[in-house]
Motif scaffolding. Structure first.
Motif, short mmCIF file in Angstrom:
data_model
loop_
_atom_site.label_atom_id
_atom_site.label_comp_id
_atom_site.label_asym_id
_atom_site.label_seq_id
_atom_site.Cartn_x
_atom_site.Cartn_y
_atom_site.Cartn_z
N VAL A 57 1.11 -0.89 0.03
CA VAL A 57 0.36 -0.05 -0.04
C VAL A 57 0.69 1.27 0.12
O VAL A 57 0.77 2.21 -0.61
CB VAL A 57 -0.91 0.33 1.31
CG1 VAL A 57 -1.96 1.29 1.47
CG2 VAL A 57 -2.01 -0.82 0.62
N ARG A 58 2.17 1.62 1.09
CA ARG A 58 2.68 2.88 1.13
C ARG A 58 3.52 2.84 -0.10
O ARG A 58 3.81 4.13 -0.64
CB ARG A 58 3.25 2.40 2.53
CG ARG A 58 4.54 3.46 2.39
CD ARG A 58 5.25 3.54 3.56
NE ARG A 58 6.51 4.34 4.15
CZ ARG A 58 7.61 4.59 2.85
NH1 ARG A 58 8.21 3.94 2.36
NH2 ARG A 58 8.63 5.48 2.70
N ASP A 59 4.45 1.13 -0.48
CA ASP A 59 5.18 1.50 -1.68
C ASP A 59 4.09 1.71 -3.02
O ASP A 59 5.02 3.07 -3.85
CB ASP A 59 5.23 0.20 -2.31
CG ASP A 59 7.04 -0.28 -1.31
OD1 ASP A 59 6.98 0.70 -0.33
OD2 ASP A 59 6.96 -1.50 -1.20
N SER A 60 2.54 1.49 -3.39
CA SER A 60 1.95 2.04 -3.91
C SER A 60 1.96 3.68 -4.67
O SER A 60 1.87 3.90 -4.99
CB SER A 60 0.49 1.49 -4.02
OG SER A 60 1.09 -0.48 -4.65
N VAL A 61 1.61 3.99 -3.21
CA VAL A 61 1.59 5.44 -3.37
C VAL A 61 2.73 6.26 -3.34
O VAL A 61 2.71 7.00 -4.21
CB VAL A 61 1.04 6.14 -1.33
CG1 VAL A 61 0.98 7.19 -1.56
CG2 VAL A 61 -0.05 5.42 -1.26
N LEU A 62 4.06 5.56 -2.88
CA LEU A 62 5.65 6.56 -3.43
C LEU A 62 5.44 6.65 -4.89
O LEU A 62 5.84 7.05 -5.86
CB LEU A 62 6.24 5.41 -3.18
CG LEU A 62 6.77 6.80 -1.64
CD1 LEU A 62 5.64 6.27 -0.57
CD2 LEU A 62 8.11 5.99 -0.84
N ALA A 63 5.05 5.05 -5.41
CA ALA A 63 5.25 5.16 -6.55
C ALA A 63 4.18 5.11 -7.42
O ALA A 63 4.93 6.21 -8.91
CB ALA A 63 4.61 3.84 -7.22
N CYS A 64 3.19 5.54 -7.17
CA CYS A 64 2.25 6.64 -8.74
C CYS A 64 2.34 8.18 -8.30
O CYS A 64 2.77 8.83 -9.46
CB CYS A 64 0.83 6.95 -7.52
SG CYS A 64 0.18 4.73 -7.75
N ALA A 65 3.31 8.47 -7.18
CA ALA A 65 3.98 9.76 -7.14
C ALA A 65 5.50 10.34 -7.80
O ALA A 65 5.99 11.30 -8.27
CB ALA A 65 3.99 10.60 -5.75
N GLY A 66 6.14 8.73 -8.03
CA GLY A 66 7.17 8.96 -9.53
C GLY A 66 8.34 9.03 -8.12
O GLY A 66 9.12 9.75 -8.24
N ALA A 67 8.04 8.83 -6.28
CA ALA A 67 9.28 9.05 -5.75
C ALA A 67 9.71 7.88 -5.05
O ALA A 67 10.68 7.57 -4.68
CB ALA A 67 8.21 9.86 -4.49
N LEU A 68 9.11 6.50 -5.73
CA LEU A 68 9.62 5.43 -4.76
C LEU A 68 11.00 4.58 -5.21
O LEU A 68 11.53 4.91 -6.34
CB LEU A 68 8.81 4.37 -5.47
CG LEU A 68 9.42 3.09 -4.68
CD1 LEU A 68 8.56 2.97 -3.33
CD2 LEU A 68 8.37 1.55 -5.48
N ASP A 69 11.93 5.03 -3.93
CA ASP A 69 13.50 4.27 -4.71
C ASP A 69 13.05 3.14 -4.57
O ASP A 69 12.88 2.14 -3.42
CB ASP A 69 14.15 4.92 -3.69
CG ASP A 69 15.89 4.33 -3.23
OD1 ASP A 69 16.08 3.67 -4.92
OD2 ASP A 69 16.33 5.27 -2.58
N SER A 70 13.28 2.51 -5.32
CA SER A 70 13.45 0.94 -5.96
C SER A 70 15.11 0.04 -5.74
O SER A 70 15.31 -1.67 -5.86
CB SER A 70 12.49 -0.15 -6.79
OG SER A 70 13.42 0.54 -7.32
N SER A 71 16.07 0.78 -5.18
CA SER A 71 17.08 -0.01 -4.61
C SER A 71 17.73 -1.15 -3.57
O SER A 71 16.43 -1.01 -3.15
CB SER A 71 18.56 1.19 -4.15
OG SER A 71 18.07 1.94 -3.23
N LEU A 72 18.69 -2.11 -4.09
CA LEU A 72 18.40 -3.48 -3.14
C LEU A 72 19.09 -2.62 -1.86
O LEU A 72 19.85 -2.68 -1.89
CB LEU A 72 18.52 -4.44 -3.78
CG LEU A 72 17.80 -4.85 -5.28
CD1 LEU A 72 17.98 -6.08 -5.86
CD2 LEU A 72 16.34 -5.27 -3.79
N GLY A 73 18.91 -3.66 -0.55
CA GLY A 73 19.88 -3.72 0.34
C GLY A 73 20.14 -2.25 0.99
O GLY A 73 19.25 -2.02 0.78
N GLY A 74 20.88 -2.10 1.93
CA GLY A 74 21.58 -1.22 3.02
C GLY A 74 20.80 -1.40 4.65
O GLY A 74 20.03 -2.24 4.54
N HIS A 75 21.18 -0.05 4.73
CA HIS A 75 20.62 -0.66 6.57
C HIS A 75 19.09 -0.37 6.32
O HIS A 75 18.38 -0.07 5.60
CB HIS A 75 21.44 0.34 7.34
CG HIS A 75 22.57 0.32 7.44
ND1 HIS A 75 23.13 -0.50 8.39
CD2 HIS A 75 23.53 1.18 6.85
CE1 HIS A 75 24.61 0.07 7.86
NE2 HIS A 75 24.89 0.19 7.36
#
Length: 248
Positions: A26-44
């Protein structure tokens, strides 16, 4: 469908049973619709306090008994105290979260801005055209045509389907009504926002010791233009549509 008579209860799985998105989706879809989702893998892992200003996928947020993001737990996020088991509930708080959450308000306004910039009519008059570019038709200057284009783009982006004729007409009527309510000059609001921006710049210019603790990024302010404010409200309405959180 004829299979409704043969297998009304979908025992043989002849169609995908509708279900609600998982909390993180749900949250990721909101960000994706805004063109703001960072889909990079890994990290803290990400701290809960950064739930708005960090645009990484929600699976990277810390989840334990003492620190859980309220938005994810509202939509039945994994229970850290029960081997991360998930449940599925339907509660009034979920609808309220979609209507009033700062996350939805912030990225809803960014989404409306992104969609508006995608419209052919969004290009400034007199702007240089690339060689071979197709010139926009004069009919696009018609507010109704522009509203219909924005509505269809919003439906396809947020709900993954075109608007029906009834939905298109209702949405255009909604935009007209919103513009009528916002027709009063918004000079006072613009002045207040300008003053707030000035205060923020003064605060940012002070040394870190004077600023005190770090403050989360502010929620995107609403548009001053009545047309764009109406579009922001339409986007928020579509975010609250059942089709947005449903996988079919």
């Amino acid at each position: 469908h004829p299979n409704q008579e043969l297998d009304r209860d979908n025992v043989t799985y002849w169609h995908c049973p509708p279900r609600r998105m998982e909390a993180e989706v749900v949250r990721d879809s909101v960000l994706a619709c805004a063109g703001a989702l960072d889909s990079s893998l890994g990290g803290h892992e990400i701290e809960v306090a950064d739930w708005i200003k960090v645009s990484r996928r929600s699976m990277y947020f810390t989840q334990h008994g003492e620190s859980q993001m309220l938005f994810l737990s509202t939509f039945d996020g994994p229970n850290a105290c029960d081997c991360y088991r998930r449940t599925s509930t339907v509660l009034p708080s979920q609808a309220l979260a979609m209507s009033n959450s700062e996350l939805l308000v912030h990225y809803g306004r960014l989404c409306a801005q992104r969609l508006s910039e995608s419209l052919p009519s969004a290009q400034p008059a007199g702007a240089a055209q690339p060689a071979g570019a197709v010139q926009p038709q004069t009919a696009e200057a018609d507010p109704t045509v522009v509203d219909e284009r924005f509505t269809q783009l919003a439906f396809e982006t947020l709900l993954s389907r075109p608007a029906s004729p009834e939905e298109l007409a209702a949405s255009v009527q909604f935009l007209d009504a919103q513009r009528a309510q916002l027709a009063t000059p918004l000079a006072e609001e613009a002045q207040a926002q300008k003053k707030a921006n000035g205060e923020a710049e003064k605060q940012a210019s002070k040394p870190a010791a004077e600023n005190g603790s770090a403050v989360d990024a502010a929620v995107q302010p609403p548009a001053i233009d009545a047309d764009q404010r109406a579009r922001e409200n339409l986007v928020m309405a579509l975010f609250n549509h059942n089709d947005f959180v449903t996988i079919r």
